[in-house]
Design a protein around this motif. Structure first.
Motif, PDB file in Angstrom:
ATOM      1  N   ASP A   1      42.339  42.852  41.778  1.00 46.53           N
ATOM      2  CA  ASP A   1      42.943  42.138  42.805  1.00 46.53           C
ATOM      3  C   ASP A   1      41.808  41.694  43.584  1.00 46.53           C
ATOM      4  O   ASP A   1      41.297  40.828  44.186  1.00 46.53           O
ATOM      5  CB  ASP A   1      43.925  42.282  43.760  1.00 46.53           C
ATOM      6  N   ILE A   2      41.270  43.292  43.970  1.00 43.16           N
ATOM      7  CA  ILE A   2      40.319  43.076  45.115  1.00 43.16           C
ATOM      8  C   ILE A   2      39.052  42.084  44.481  1.00 43.16           C
ATOM      9  O   ILE A   2      38.515  41.655  45.624  1.00 43.16           O
ATOM     10  CB  ILE A   2      39.828  44.233  45.504  1.00 43.16           C
ATOM     11  N   SER A   3      38.713  42.932  43.337  1.00 41.74           N
ATOM     12  CA  SER A   3      37.446  41.605  43.400  1.00 41.74           C
ATOM     13  C   SER A   3      37.045  40.476  43.094  1.00 41.74           C
ATOM     14  O   SER A   3      36.611  39.099  42.996  1.00 41.74           O
ATOM     15  CB  SER A   3      36.541  42.301  41.486  1.00 41.74           C
ATOM     16  N   TRP A   4      39.169  40.122  42.621  1.00 39.52           N
ATOM     17  CA  TRP A   4      38.783  38.489  43.570  1.00 39.52           C
ATOM     18  C   TRP A   4      38.272  37.017  43.851  1.00 39.52           C
ATOM     19  O   TRP A   4      38.277  36.837  44.643  1.00 39.52           O
ATOM     20  CB  TRP A   4      40.255  37.966  43.014  1.00 39.52           C
ATOM     21  N   ILE A   5      38.555  38.346  45.150  1.00 42.57           N
ATOM     22  CA  ILE A   5      37.760  37.956  46.460  1.00 42.57           C
ATOM     23  C   ILE A   5      36.529  37.530  46.780  1.00 42.57           C
ATOM     24  O   ILE A   5      36.132  36.479  46.888  1.00 42.57           O
ATOM     25  CB  ILE A   5      37.759  39.167  47.580  1.00 42.57           C
TER      26      ILE A   5
ATOM     27  N   ALA B   1      26.432  33.870  31.625  1.00 43.49           N
ATOM     28  CA  ALA B   1      25.350  35.079  31.883  1.00 43.49           C
ATOM     29  C   ALA B   1      26.218  35.487  33.201  1.00 43.49           C
ATOM     30  O   ALA B   1      26.299  37.068  33.624  1.00 43.49           O
ATOM     31  CB  ALA B   1      23.814  34.065  32.040  1.00 43.49           C
ATOM     32  N   PHE B   2      26.478  34.474  33.835  1.00 39.18           N
ATOM     33  CA  PHE B   2      27.640  34.769  35.239  1.00 39.18           C
ATOM     34  C   PHE B   2      28.465  35.564  34.824  1.00 39.18           C
ATOM     35  O   PHE B   2      28.645  36.059  35.879  1.00 39.18           O
ATOM     36  CB  PHE B   2      27.446  33.567  36.040  1.00 39.18           C
ATOM     37  N   ILE B   3      29.339  34.920  33.374  1.00 36.50           N
ATOM     38  CA  ILE B   3      30.865  35.988  33.742  1.00 36.50           C
ATOM     39  C   ILE B   3      29.639  38.005  33.776  1.00 36.50           C
ATOM     40  O   ILE B   3      31.318  38.978  34.172  1.00 36.50           O
ATOM     41  CB  ILE B   3      30.842  35.389  31.931  1.00 36.50           C
ATOM     42  N   GLY B   4      29.219  38.265  33.017  1.00 37.76           N
ATOM     43  CA  GLY B   4      28.477  39.529  32.480  1.00 37.76           C
ATOM     44  C   GLY B   4      27.534  40.182  33.634  1.00 37.76           C
ATOM     45  O   GLY B   4      27.161  41.213  34.340  1.00 37.76           O
ATOM     46  N   LEU B   5      26.948  38.804  34.113  1.00 36.77           N
ATOM     47  CA  LEU B   5      26.170  39.434  35.392  1.00 36.77           C
ATOM     48  C   LEU B   5      26.664  40.514  36.479  1.00 36.77           C
ATOM     49  O   LEU B   5      25.649  41.684  36.743  1.00 36.77           O
ATOM     50  CB  LEU B   5      25.334  38.216  36.200  1.00 36.77           C
ATOM     51  N   TYR B   6      27.354  40.407  37.537  1.00 39.33           N
ATOM     52  CA  TYR B   6      27.921  41.223  38.478  1.00 39.33           C
ATOM     53  C   TYR B   6      28.586  41.782  38.198  1.00 39.33           C
ATOM     54  O   TYR B   6      28.827  42.985  39.499  1.00 39.33           O
ATOM     55  CB  TYR B   6      28.532  40.057  39.472  1.00 39.33           C
ATOM     56  N   ALA B   7      28.806  42.735  37.058  1.00 40.96           N
ATOM     57  CA  ALA B   7      29.504  43.818  37.095  1.00 40.96           C
ATOM     58  C   ALA B   7      28.536  45.093  37.383  1.00 40.96           C
ATOM     59  O   ALA B   7      29.401  45.940  37.968  1.00 40.96           O
ATOM     60  CB  ALA B   7      29.800  44.295  35.272  1.00 40.96           C
TER      61      ALA B   7
ATOM     62  N   THR C   1      34.002  39.493  37.349  1.00 39.06           N
ATOM     63  CA  THR C   1      34.679  40.850  38.023  1.00 39.06           C
ATOM     64  C   THR C   1      36.070  40.908  38.047  1.00 39.06           C
ATOM     65  O   THR C   1      36.635  41.667  37.835  1.00 39.06           O
ATOM     66  CB  THR C   1      33.766  40.704  38.910  1.00 39.06           C
ATOM     67  N   PRO C   2      36.865  40.287  38.519  1.00 36.77           N
ATOM     68  CA  PRO C   2      38.464  40.226  37.781  1.00 36.77           C
ATOM     69  C   PRO C   2      38.775  41.528  36.328  1.00 36.77           C
ATOM     70  O   PRO C   2      39.513  41.306  35.731  1.00 36.77           O
ATOM     71  CB  PRO C   2      39.276  38.872  37.899  1.00 36.77           C
ATOM     72  N   VAL C   3      38.157  40.042  35.301  1.00 32.25           N
ATOM     73  CA  VAL C   3      38.007  40.440  34.313  1.00 32.25           C
ATOM     74  C   VAL C   3      37.901  42.060  34.004  1.00 32.25           C
ATOM     75  O   VAL C   3      38.506  42.598  33.101  1.00 32.25           O
ATOM     76  CB  VAL C   3      37.422  39.323  33.244  1.00 32.25           C
ATOM     77  N   SER C   4      36.779  42.393  34.439  1.00 33.50           N
ATOM     78  CA  SER C   4      36.143  42.885  34.328  1.00 33.50           C
ATOM     79  C   SER C   4      36.800  44.037  34.899  1.00 33.50           C
ATOM     80  O   SER C   4      36.973  45.856  34.778  1.00 33.50           O
ATOM     81  CB  SER C   4      34.270  43.335  34.694  1.00 33.50           C
TER      82      SER C   4
ATOM     83  N   PHE D   1      31.677  44.256  28.010  1.00 37.91           N
ATOM     84  CA  PHE D   1      31.977  43.646  28.222  1.00 37.91           C
ATOM     85  C   PHE D   1      30.867  42.667  28.716  1.00 37.91           C
ATOM     86  O   PHE D   1      30.599  41.609  28.341  1.00 37.91           O
ATOM     87  CB  PHE D   1      33.545  43.011  29.132  1.00 37.91           C
ATOM     88  N   GLY D   2      29.914  43.375  29.828  1.00 37.65           N
ATOM     89  CA  GLY D   2      28.700  42.504  30.231  1.00 37.65           C
ATOM     90  C   GLY D   2      27.892  42.366  29.719  1.00 37.65           C
ATOM     91  O   GLY D   2      27.145  41.498  29.833  1.00 37.65           O
ATOM     92  N   GLY D   3      27.595  43.427  29.053  1.00 41.60           N
ATOM     93  CA  GLY D   3      26.990  42.965  28.082  1.00 41.60           C
ATOM     94  C   GLY D   3      26.434  42.148  27.373  1.00 41.60           C
ATOM     95  O   GLY D   3      25.308  42.120  26.486  1.00 41.60           O
ATOM     96  N   THR D   4      27.595  42.335  26.175  1.00 44.98           N
ATOM     97  CA  THR D   4      27.952  41.021  25.722  1.00 44.98           C
ATOM     98  C   THR D   4      27.583  39.447  25.499  1.00 44.98           C
ATOM     99  O   THR D   4      26.962  38.824  25.141  1.00 44.98           O
ATOM    100  CB  THR D   4      29.106  41.327  24.632  1.00 44.98           C
ATOM    101  N   ALA D   5      28.187  39.598  27.166  1.00 45.48           N
ATOM    102  CA  ALA D   5      28.458  38.426  27.945  1.00 45.48           C
ATOM    103  C   ALA D   5      26.656  37.658  27.995  1.00 45.48           C
ATOM    104  O   ALA D   5      26.515  37.070  27.286  1.00 45.48           O
ATOM    105  CB  ALA D   5      28.992  38.345  29.093  1.00 45.48           C
TER     106      ALA D   5
END
Length: 466
Positions: A115-119, A287-293, A420-423, A438-442
Motif C-alpha cells: 500500500d505504501i509503495s503505491w504512493i 524494465a521499469f517494472i523491475g528497475l525500482y525494487a 513496486t506494488p507487485v514487489s 521478480f525485478g531481475g527477470t523483468a
C-alpha cells in the motif's frame, strides 16, 4: 506587365516582409527562424517580368538540424536548468525508499508495504503519463507556463506532506500533487535539450540526468539528519524550501529555442507501425517494472535480514544514488560515440543479473558492492531513453519527437505504476529473494526487447551505431 503593376507587386511583398518580421518578434528572441529564412538572397530571389521580388520564410523550423548549436553558454545553461528539473523529479522519486521505511515504521505503520509503495508508484506514473498532455502544451509555446505550474505543485505537495496524518492525505500530497507537478516539468526539460543538442545530446542529457541521482542521494541524507531533531513536519518543509530554491534556477535559465511550426497531435499512430519504436517502448515499460525494487526495498532488506544496523542501512540508498550519478554521465559520454541503444542494452541486462546477485548477499561488503554496481548501470535507464526516442524518430520526424516521447513515456509509466506494488505484494506473501527474482527477470526480458529494437533499427552488426 506595366511599370505601375510591378511597383504594386514589389510594395505588396515589402508589406508581407514587414508582417513576417513582426511575427518573428512576437514569438520571442529565443525562437530561431527556419533554414529557408536564412538562405542567401540569391536562393530566395524570383524574377517576375524584369522585377526582382524577395520571398521571405519566417516560421521557426525544428527540422533544421544544421542550425542546432551543440554548445555555447546558452545551450549549457539549458543543461543546468534541466539538471535541477531532474534533481526535483527523478531525484525525489529515487529517494522514496527513505519514506517507505519511515512510513512503515512510524507515520503509516498500519499500512502494508504494498500500500505504501503505491504512493511512490502513482507519483512516478503521473510524472511519465502526464507527457501525453504536457507534450502538446509545450509544442504550443507554453513551456514557461508548464515550468511555473510544475514548480508550484512540487513545492506545494512537499510542504503539504508535513501536514498529513493519514494514508489518503499522503497519497494526495505526495502521490498526486507531486506527481503531476513532476509531469509538467520533465517532458519540457527533455524536449528543450533536444533542440540545443544533436551530436552531443546523450552527453547533455546525461549531465542533466545526474541531477536525479544527486537529488536521490542528498534528499534522504537531509531527511535522515533532520527528522530526529526537528520532526517530520518541519523536515518536509525544509525539503520544500530546497525544491523552491533549486527550481527557481530552472525557471530562470530554461528557454525554448524553437517550437514546431504546426500544432502537434496527441498521438502519432504511424509510430505504432514501426517495429523499433514498439519494441523499445515495450522494453522500457518492462524494465521499469523491475528497475525500482532496490530503490524502494534495499534499506528495508538490510534491516529485516539484520545484515546492517539502522544507521548503516540508511546509507545503502545514498550509495545507490551516488553510484548512479556516474552511471548517468560516463555511459552517456560513450553513447555519443557508439550509439545510445548500444549502451542501454547491456546495462539493462547487467541490472537484471545484479538483482539476482542480491539473493546471495549476506554481508555488508557484498550488499554495498552489488548496489553500487546496480546504481551505476541503472542510471542509463533514466538518462538514455529520451535520447533514443530522438534517434528512432530520425531527421524526417524531428517535429514528432515530443509526441513520440510523450506516448512512449506514458506507456512506460504503467511499468513504474505496477512494479513496486507487485514487489510489495510478493514481499508480503514470501521473502525478499522472490522480490529480487521478480525485478531481475523483468530487466532481462526488457534487455531482450531492446535487442530486438537494435535488430530492427540498425541490423545485427556488432559495430553499427544505434
Amino acid at each position: 506587365m506595366s511599370r505601375s503593376s510591378v511597383s504594386e507587386e514589389v510594395e505588396k511583398h515589402e508589406l508581407e516582409k514587414e508582417a513576417s518580421h513582426s511575427h518573428v518578434n512576437e514569438q520571442g528572441d529565443d525562437l530561431e527562424p527556419s533554414s529557408s529564412a536564412t538562405r542567401s538572397m540569391h536562393d530566395n530571389d524570383v524574377e517576375k517580368d524584369g522585377a526582382t521580388l524577395t520571398l521571405v520564410e519566417s516560421k521557426p523550423s525544428i527540422s533544421n538540424v544544421k542550425s542546432v548549436p551543440n554548445g555555447g553558454t546558452k545551450a549549457w545553461l539549458q543543461v543546468c536548468g534541466a539538471f535541477f528539473v531532474f534533481f526535483n523529479t527523478w531525484g525525489i522519486l529515487n529517494s522514496f525508499g527513505i519514506y517507505q521505511t519511515f512510513y512503515e515504521a512510524d507515520l503509516l505503520r498500519t499500512s502494508s508495504p504494498s500500500d505504501i509503495s503505491w504512493i511512490g508508484s502513482i507519483e512516478a506514473f503521473a510524472l511519465l503519463f502526464a507527457g501525453l498532455v504536457t507534450g502538446p502544451i509545450y509544442d504550443k509555446g507554453y513551456a514557461h507556463e508548464l515550468l511555473l505550474v510544475g514548480s508550484f505543485l512540487i513545492v506545494l505537495g512537499q510542504m503539504m506532506i508535513g501536514l498529513c496524518h493519514e494514508y489518503w492525505q499522503v497519497f494526495l500530497a505526495q502521490g498526486i500533487c507531486l506527481g503531476i507537478g513532476m509531469g509538467c516539468l520533465f517532458v519540457s526539460a527533455v524536449a528543450i535539450l533536444s533542440t540545443y543538442f544533436t551530436t552531443k545530446l546523450a552527453t547533455a542529457t546525461g549531465l542533466a540526468a545526474a541531477g536525479s541521482s544527486i537529488g536521490g542521494m542528498l534528499y534522504p541524507i537531509i531527511f535522515h539528519k533532520l527528522q530526529p531533531h526537528i520532526g517530520f513536519p518541519w523536515t518536509t518543509r525544509v525539503l520544500g524550501f530546497i525544491t523552491l530554491a533549486t527550481l527557481a534556477v530552472s525557471n530562470i535559465v530554461l528557454r525554448v529555442r524553437v517550437i514546431p511550426a504546426t500544432r502537434r497531435k496527441f498521438f502519432d499512430f504511424p509510430a505504432w507501425k514501426e517495429a523499433p519504436y514498439v519494441c523499445f517502448t515495450l522494453g522500457t515499460t518492462i524494465a521499469f517494472i523491475g528497475l525500482y525494487a532496490p530503490f524502494y526495498y534495499i534499506q528495508l532488506y538490510c534491516l529485516q535480514t539484520k545484515i546492517m544496523d539502522a544507521n548503516l542501512a540508511f546509507y545503502t540508498l545514498a550509495v545507490l544514488n551516488a553510484a548512479s550519478t556516474f552511471g548517468r554521465i560516463i555511459p552517456n559520454l560513450i553513447a555519443d560515440h557508439i550509439g545510445p541503444l548500444n549502451v542501454l542494452l547491456p546495462c539493462a541486462f547487467v541490472c537484471g543479473i545484479l538483482q539476482y546477485c542480491l539473493i546471495v548477499t549476506r554481508s555488508t561488503a557484498s550488499v554495498m558492492v552489488v548496489i553500487a554496481l546496480y546504481g551505476f548501470f541503472s542510471g542509463t535507464l533514466v538518462s538514455l531513453p529520451g535520447t533514443i526516442y530522438v534517434h528512432l524518430a530520425g531527421p524526417k520526424n524531428r517535429s514528432l519527437i515530443g509526441t513520440r516521447m510523450g506516448m512512449g513515456f506514458a506507456i512506460a509509466g504503467f511499468g513504474v505504476l505496477i512494479g513496486t506494488p507487485v514487489s510489495g505484494a510478493i514481499l508480503n506473501a514470501t521473502k525478499f529473494e522472490y522480490v529480487w527474482i521478480f525485478g531481475g527477470t523483468a530487466l532481462i526480458i526488457a534487455s531482450v526487447l531492446l535487442a530486438l529494437t537494435r535488430l530492427t533499427q540498425g541490423q545485427w552488426k556488432l559495430w553499427v551505431k544505434v
